[in-house]
Design a protein around this motif. Structure first.
Motif, PDB file in Angstrom:
ATOM      1  N   GLY A 156      -4.419 -13.270  -5.150  1.00 15.41           N
ATOM      2  CA  GLY A 156      -3.263 -13.949  -4.557  1.00 15.41           C
ATOM      3  C   GLY A 156      -1.946 -13.418  -5.080  1.00 15.41           C
ATOM      4  N   MET A 157      -1.831 -13.275  -6.412  1.00 14.18           N
ATOM      5  CA  MET A 157      -0.568 -12.796  -6.991  1.00 14.18           C
ATOM      6  C   MET A 157      -0.324 -11.347  -6.608  1.00 14.18           C
ATOM      7  SD  MET A 157       0.466 -15.369  -9.467  1.00 14.18           S
ATOM      8  CE  MET A 157       1.454 -14.482 -10.574  1.00 14.18           C
ATOM      9  N   ASN A 158      -1.389 -10.555  -6.569  1.00 15.35           N
ATOM     10  CA  ASN A 158      -1.252  -9.157  -6.167  1.00 15.35           C
ATOM     11  C   ASN A 158      -0.802  -9.077  -4.713  1.00 15.35           C
ATOM     12  OD1 ASN A 158      -1.913  -6.226  -6.786  1.00 15.35           O
ATOM     13  ND2 ASN A 158      -3.110  -6.574  -4.935  1.00 15.35           N
ATOM     14  N   GLN A 159      -1.444  -9.901  -3.867  1.00 11.99           N
ATOM     15  CA  GLN A 159      -1.097  -9.910  -2.450  1.00 11.99           C
ATOM     16  C   GLN A 159       0.350 -10.361  -2.249  1.00 11.99           C
ATOM     17  OE1 GLN A 159      -2.979  -8.714   0.016  1.00 11.99           O
ATOM     18  NE2 GLN A 159      -1.100  -8.987   1.189  1.00 11.99           N
ATOM     19  N   GLY A 160       0.768 -11.367  -3.039  1.00  7.60           N
ATOM     20  CA  GLY A 160       2.131 -11.881  -2.916  1.00  7.60           C
ATOM     21  C   GLY A 160       3.171 -10.791  -3.098  1.00  7.60           C
ATOM     22  N   ALA A 161       2.907  -9.871  -4.017  1.00  3.01           N
ATOM     23  CA  ALA A 161       3.871  -8.798  -4.280  1.00  3.01           C
ATOM     24  C   ALA A 161       4.029  -7.903  -3.057  1.00  3.01           C
ATOM     25  CB  ALA A 161       3.430  -7.983  -5.492  1.00  3.01           C
ATOM     26  N   TYR A 162       2.916  -7.602  -2.386  1.00  2.15           N
ATOM     27  CA  TYR A 162       2.997  -6.765  -1.185  1.00  2.15           C
ATOM     28  C   TYR A 162       3.610  -7.543  -0.029  1.00  2.15           C
ATOM     29  CZ  TYR A 162       0.324  -3.126  -3.433  1.00  2.15           C
ATOM     30  OH  TYR A 162      -0.056  -2.132  -4.270  1.00  2.15           O
ATOM     31  N   THR A 163       3.159  -8.815   0.124  1.00  2.59           N
ATOM     32  CA  THR A 163       3.647  -9.610   1.250  1.00  2.59           C
ATOM     33  C   THR A 163       5.153  -9.856   1.125  1.00  2.59           C
ATOM     34  OG1 THR A 163       1.489 -10.651   1.310  1.00  2.59           O
ATOM     35  CG2 THR A 163       3.188 -11.679   2.620  1.00  2.59           C
ATOM     36  N   ALA A 164       5.657  -9.996  -0.101  1.00  3.98           N
ATOM     37  CA  ALA A 164       7.096 -10.216  -0.299  1.00  3.98           C
ATOM     38  C   ALA A 164       7.894  -9.097   0.366  1.00  3.98           C
ATOM     39  CB  ALA A 164       7.426 -10.283  -1.784  1.00  3.98           C
ATOM     40  N   GLU A 165       7.448  -7.870   0.195  1.00  2.00           N
ATOM     41  CA  GLU A 165       8.162  -6.733   0.795  1.00  2.00           C
ATOM     42  C   GLU A 165       8.060  -6.763   2.315  1.00  2.00           C
ATOM     43  OE1 GLU A 165      10.280  -5.826  -1.182  1.00  2.00           O
ATOM     44  OE2 GLU A 165       9.880  -3.714  -1.566  1.00  2.00           O
ATOM     45  N   VAL A 166       6.885  -7.166   2.816  1.00  2.00           N
ATOM     46  CA  VAL A 166       6.702  -7.248   4.275  1.00  2.00           C
ATOM     47  C   VAL A 166       7.615  -8.331   4.852  1.00  2.00           C
ATOM     48  CG1 VAL A 166       5.071  -7.845   6.096  1.00  2.00           C
ATOM     49  CG2 VAL A 166       4.336  -6.396   4.205  1.00  2.00           C
TER      50      VAL A 166
END
Lengths: 297, 264
Positions: A160-170
């Protein structure tokens, strides 16, 4: 030059316009197609003759351990993705905030979680007890970290935290894609910043956000398999547990692969409909609506 | 009598702009501008691009923050709360509240692209004023009727011509029942043959007694509809007066040059 051009006079053109046209022949395409079909046929033959017990594949395809692994995979995909999207939206908004502290924290978060391997992050969360034997609020309550952060929690936090970092940029990209005039118009009708974001900016940003996030959901289904190293009982780990016992390695890997493909196919169909929904008032949908209206007229 | 004294003398003004300056970095977009607008009048603002006329309009509903001076709209100081001899900045929600007395129409329409014409119009009354949907849909339909677009209620902005979009945008602003309408070059982004339909809607609106501040290059419209015309250049008001004077027989050479250039 003269070999490929046909000199004409304007008098001939009317007669030329009535002549029969011989289509081009694409010999290269036929050759390429034949070659590829040949290779495919050879592969199919090889697998058919290879040492794979297809009845075993069928037998284990719906085995309880496989199905429970599948359900754990799906649960983790949904939970980790939900956490990732929530964190992504929050950190994207922090990143774009005029407050330098919020912006700094968001930058650090994205830098850290995009900059380290996912597997390493999972191992960090799983071994958090080595750093903090207990967690809680001192004086109020405390738990033993080992009890709180088991395989499920560690995987959820890691993915989740890893995904959040990518999704933030998207999400940030999506928000930036919405014309500033939309925000001004929303302000002019008296909306607050939060209402503007919720009613005007995010719905339009979705058109840009959905396709990459859809792809990330699909990657997430497969990424959950990494959690097998920290003993989370998802489908690949359960398949491994079975083949450690019965030695049918390839058969069980085919079972897992089959399920991944089924889930991903269903998700791709869902993504198509979701993208269509959020393209409201845009592009192809518009063209179709206009065509329908003109037909009706 | 200076503009400010005039403004002070006529306390019934709906908008009073007093000694307003605005900087964009080193550029002085507005330089000590004062202007007061009476309710029920149409104030046209003309001038070359970069003269500060759009900036002045955007300051009135706080899309731009002023650096010096003060503005009052509908009897209230905008942007600040006065406590004794100090001014306290208003919160986001309070500024949003203040904007309710003004409606704004933009050069590039800025309709909400993901909403139909009808949804665009009811969005403000629905989410900001929290009025019942049934009531506001009926009102929105009446507004669409008024701008001649009742049959376009379910069309998305991308399915409408520029002129139609701008008419929906006017209806959207009116749906909030503002006391004052701001028009920021409402016809500048339109194909020439579509300008007329938007000006007609604005003309009708002026006839109902709506207070309007219109930044425009349409000198014909200004001459016909304006109660008062201001000519701005380089962030300053150069000339002000009735349209017959400012547009027909201007006293300032800069105004004369501008009008000659536009009419050419």
């Amino acid at each position: 030059m003269s070999a490929i051009t046909s000199p004409v006079s304007s008098r001939d053109l009317a007669a030329i316009a009535r002549m029969r046209i011989v289509p081009r022949r694409f010999y290269g395409r036929w050759i390429a197609a034949a070659a590829i079909l040949g290779v495919l046929g050879w592969l199919v033959l090889a697998f058919a003759k290879g040492d794979i017990a297809w009845p075993v594949v069928a037998q284990f395809f719906t085995a309880p351990a496989i199905l429970s692994g599948l359900s754990n995979t799906l649960i983790m995909t949904v939970c980790a993705m939900a956490l990732g999207i929530v964190l992504g939206v929050v950190f994207a908004i922090m990143y774009m905030s005029p407050n330098p502290v919020l912006r700094g924290v968001a930058l650090f978060y994205i830098w850290f979680f995009r900059g380290t391997p996912l597997l390493l992050q999972l191992l960090l969360w799983f071994n958090l007890a080595l750093v903090f034997p207990t967690i809680g609020i001192p004086g109020l309550f405390s738990w033993r970290t080992i009890d709180v952060i088991g395989p499920f929690m560690a995987t959820l936090l890691g993915l989740g935290m890893n995904q959040g970092a990518y999704t933030a940029e998207v999400v940030r990209g999506g928000i930036l894609s919405v014309d500033a005039g939309q925000t001004e118009a929303a302000k002019a009708v008296g909306m607050t910043r939060l209402t503007t974001l919720r009613r005007i900016v995010l719905p339009q940003a979705m058109r840009v956000i959905i396709p990459p996030v859809g792809n990330e959901v699909i990657s997430m289904v497969k990424l959950t398999s990494v959690a097998s190293v920290i003993q989370y009982a998802e489908i690949l780990r359960n398949a491994q547990t079975i083949y450690y016992a019965n030695a049918r390695v390839i058969e069980l890997l085919i079972v897992a692969a089959g399920w991944y493909l089924i889930v991903v196919t269903v998700l791709q169909i869902g993504q198509y409909f979701l993208e269509r929904h959020f393209s409201k008032g845009r592009g192809e949908r518009r063209a179709r609506r206009v065509a329908v209206q003109e037909d009706a007229a | 009598m200076s503009a400010v004294e005039k403004a002070a003398a006529s306390d019934d003004a709906i908008v009073t702009i007093a000694h307003v300056s605005k900087f964009f970095g080193p550029l002085k977009a507005l330089n000590n501008v004062s202007l007061s607008i009476q309710p029920g009048t149409v104030q046209c603002i003309i001038g070359p691009s970069g003269s500060g006329k759009s900036t002045l309009l955007r300051c009135i509903n706080q899309l731009e923050k002023i650096d010096e001076g003060a503005i009052s709209v509908d009897g209230a100081l905008i942007g600040y709360r006065r406590v004794g001899e100090t001014l306290h900045e208003l919160t986001d929600a309070e500024i949003a509240q203040q904007r309710l007395s003004t409606g704004m129409v933009f050069q590039r329409f800025n309709l909400f692209n993901h909403m139909t014409a009808l949804q665009n119009i009811i969005e403000g009354p629905l989410t900001v004023l929290r009025r019942p949907r049934k009531e506001i849909v009926a009102e929105a339909m009446a507004l669409l009727e008024r701008v001649g677009l009742a049959d376009k209620r379910d069309s998305y902005p991308s399915e409408l011509s520029g002129g139609q979009q701008q008419r929906v945008a006017i209806a959207r602003a009116l749906a909030m029942r503002p006391k004052l309408m701001l028009f920021d070059e409402p016809t500048s982004a339109l194909d020439p043959e579509l300008v007329g339909e938007v000006l007609n809607v604005m003309r009708d609106l002026a006839a109902t007694g709506m207070t309007m501040i219109v930044v425009t290059h349409e000198l014909g419209f200004a001459r016909e509809v304006a109660s008062d015309v201001v000519f701005m250049d380089k962030g300053e008001i150069v000339e002000q007066g009735p349209p017959q004077t400012v547009l027909v027989a201007p006293s300032q050479p800069r105004t004369r040059d501008f009008i000659a250039a536009v009419l050419k």
